[in-house]
Design a protein around this motif. Sequence first.
Motif, short mmCIF file in Angstrom:
data_model
loop_
_atom_site.label_atom_id
_atom_site.label_comp_id
_atom_site.label_asym_id
_atom_site.label_seq_id
_atom_site.Cartn_x
_atom_site.Cartn_y
_atom_site.Cartn_z
N ALA A 14 16.94 52.00 5.45
CA ALA A 14 16.20 51.80 4.14
C ALA A 14 16.73 50.82 2.95
O ALA A 14 16.30 50.69 2.04
CB ALA A 14 16.86 53.06 3.15
N ALA A 15 17.35 49.96 3.95
CA ALA A 15 18.01 48.63 3.15
C ALA A 15 17.01 47.64 2.99
O ALA A 15 17.01 46.96 1.96
CB ALA A 15 19.30 48.27 3.65
N ALA A 16 16.10 47.60 3.76
CA ALA A 16 15.16 46.40 3.50
C ALA A 16 13.93 46.82 4.15
O ALA A 16 13.49 48.09 4.70
CB ALA A 16 15.59 45.37 4.46
N GLY A 17 12.63 45.88 3.98
CA GLY A 17 11.39 46.26 4.96
C GLY A 17 10.57 47.34 4.38
O GLY A 17 10.58 47.83 3.33
N LEU A 18 10.17 48.12 5.38
CA LEU A 18 9.03 49.16 5.28
C LEU A 18 10.02 50.43 4.81
O LEU A 18 9.49 51.17 3.80
CB LEU A 18 8.56 49.57 6.49
CG LEU A 18 7.40 48.45 7.16
CD1 LEU A 18 6.88 48.76 8.31
CD2 LEU A 18 6.37 48.36 5.79
N GLY A 19 11.22 50.59 5.21
CA GLY A 19 12.38 51.56 4.68
C GLY A 19 12.46 51.55 3.10
O GLY A 19 12.18 52.54 2.61
N ASP A 111 20.22 48.01 26.04
CA ASP A 111 21.18 49.30 25.50
C ASP A 111 21.01 49.22 24.19
O ASP A 111 21.01 50.51 23.66
CB ASP A 111 22.47 49.06 26.16
CG ASP A 111 22.44 49.22 27.86
OD1 ASP A 111 21.35 49.55 28.34
OD2 ASP A 111 23.32 48.93 28.48
N ARG A 112 21.23 48.51 23.45
CA ARG A 112 21.33 48.29 21.95
C ARG A 112 20.12 48.90 21.32
O ARG A 112 20.00 49.90 20.41
CB ARG A 112 21.72 47.12 21.31
CG ARG A 112 22.07 47.02 19.85
CD ARG A 112 23.27 47.88 19.65
NE ARG A 112 23.51 47.95 18.07
CZ ARG A 112 23.96 49.21 17.52
NH1 ARG A 112 24.45 50.12 18.15
NH2 ARG A 112 23.98 49.35 16.09
N VAL A 113 18.87 48.32 21.93
CA VAL A 113 17.70 48.79 21.25
C VAL A 113 17.43 50.16 21.76
O VAL A 113 16.89 51.08 20.67
CB VAL A 113 16.48 47.90 22.07
CG1 VAL A 113 14.97 48.45 21.83
CG2 VAL A 113 16.53 46.43 21.66
#
Length: 254
Positions: A14-19, A111-113
């Motif tokens: 939720a910090a940026a972008g679409l969130g 793995d991170r993705v």
Amino acid sequence: MDRLQDKVILITGAAAGLGREYAVRLAQEGAQLALADINDCADTAARCAAAAQGSDPLTLSVDVSDEDQTKEMARRTHDRYGRIDGLLNNAGLMRGLAVKSLLDVDMEVWDRVYAVNARGTFLGIRAVFPYMRDQKSGTIVNIGSGSTLRIARAVDSLNPHYTSSKAAIANITRIVARELGAYNINVVTIAPGSTTSDRDQALAEGEAYPEPDAALQRRGVPSDLTGVMAFLFSEDARFISGQMIVVNGGREVY
Ligand SMILES: NC(=O)c1ccc[n+]([C@@H]2O[C@H](COP(=O)([O-])OP(=O)(O)OC[C@H]3O[C@@H](n4cnc5c(N)ncnc54)[C@H](O)[C@@H]3O)[C@@H](O)[C@H]2O)c1
């Protein structure tokens, strides 16, 4: 705009972008919010408070790939509001993942993705489920991607780690919808097409960002998605579950 009056909705990423855009719109619809991100959500909380009277979101620092942190995220949301009506699993790793060949995929990045996109989505659901089960209601919206619906012609647009992790999310939705339906919890995937995720940038681009492959001939902007999100968390969408809603201007049709 008060379709979500007093519903408690937890948003990840939720910090940026679409969130951030989803947060402002859900606040305007009357929802009480918990905003979670690995980055600081203070700016999003301030935007919600400015856009919607009475909005005072809880902000949480959370890595969605960590089970203890997602449990704590749900616990603190419940402690603050006494219930959790909605979970928007929006956190995702998407940027900078283009590779020229599958041989170029760094497996640590793979793995991170998967840890953020697929495992993070599943952990979010596991974290809120006990609360939704006890209150016998809830709505979970997972963010997939329209990119799972096409096999791009250009190899450097295939992004096998990203695309397959987003395909996993659609199947997580289908599977958990079956189990959670017994507790009056509906679970849905939204699959956005290519969308300018920053509202200011979208305003600057306006309708001028052409997308000839889409039926509607343009790229998406945040407001193409935020209204759909408000609908999915509303009572009007209670009977939609296990489905993937594609919001892409008719780019891929199926
Ligand atoms: N913008 C698009 O064109 C598009 C298209 C299809 C799907 N999506 C999906 O929509 C979602 C939002 O996209 P966006 O364009 O706003 O991306 P973004 O990169 O601007 O935002 C993603 C957010 O997730 C957060 N995040 C990343 N890892 C995290 C973690 N481990 N724990 C908690 N938070 C974490 C980031 O800090 C950021 O705030 C993503 O899931 C993305 O895959 C976007």
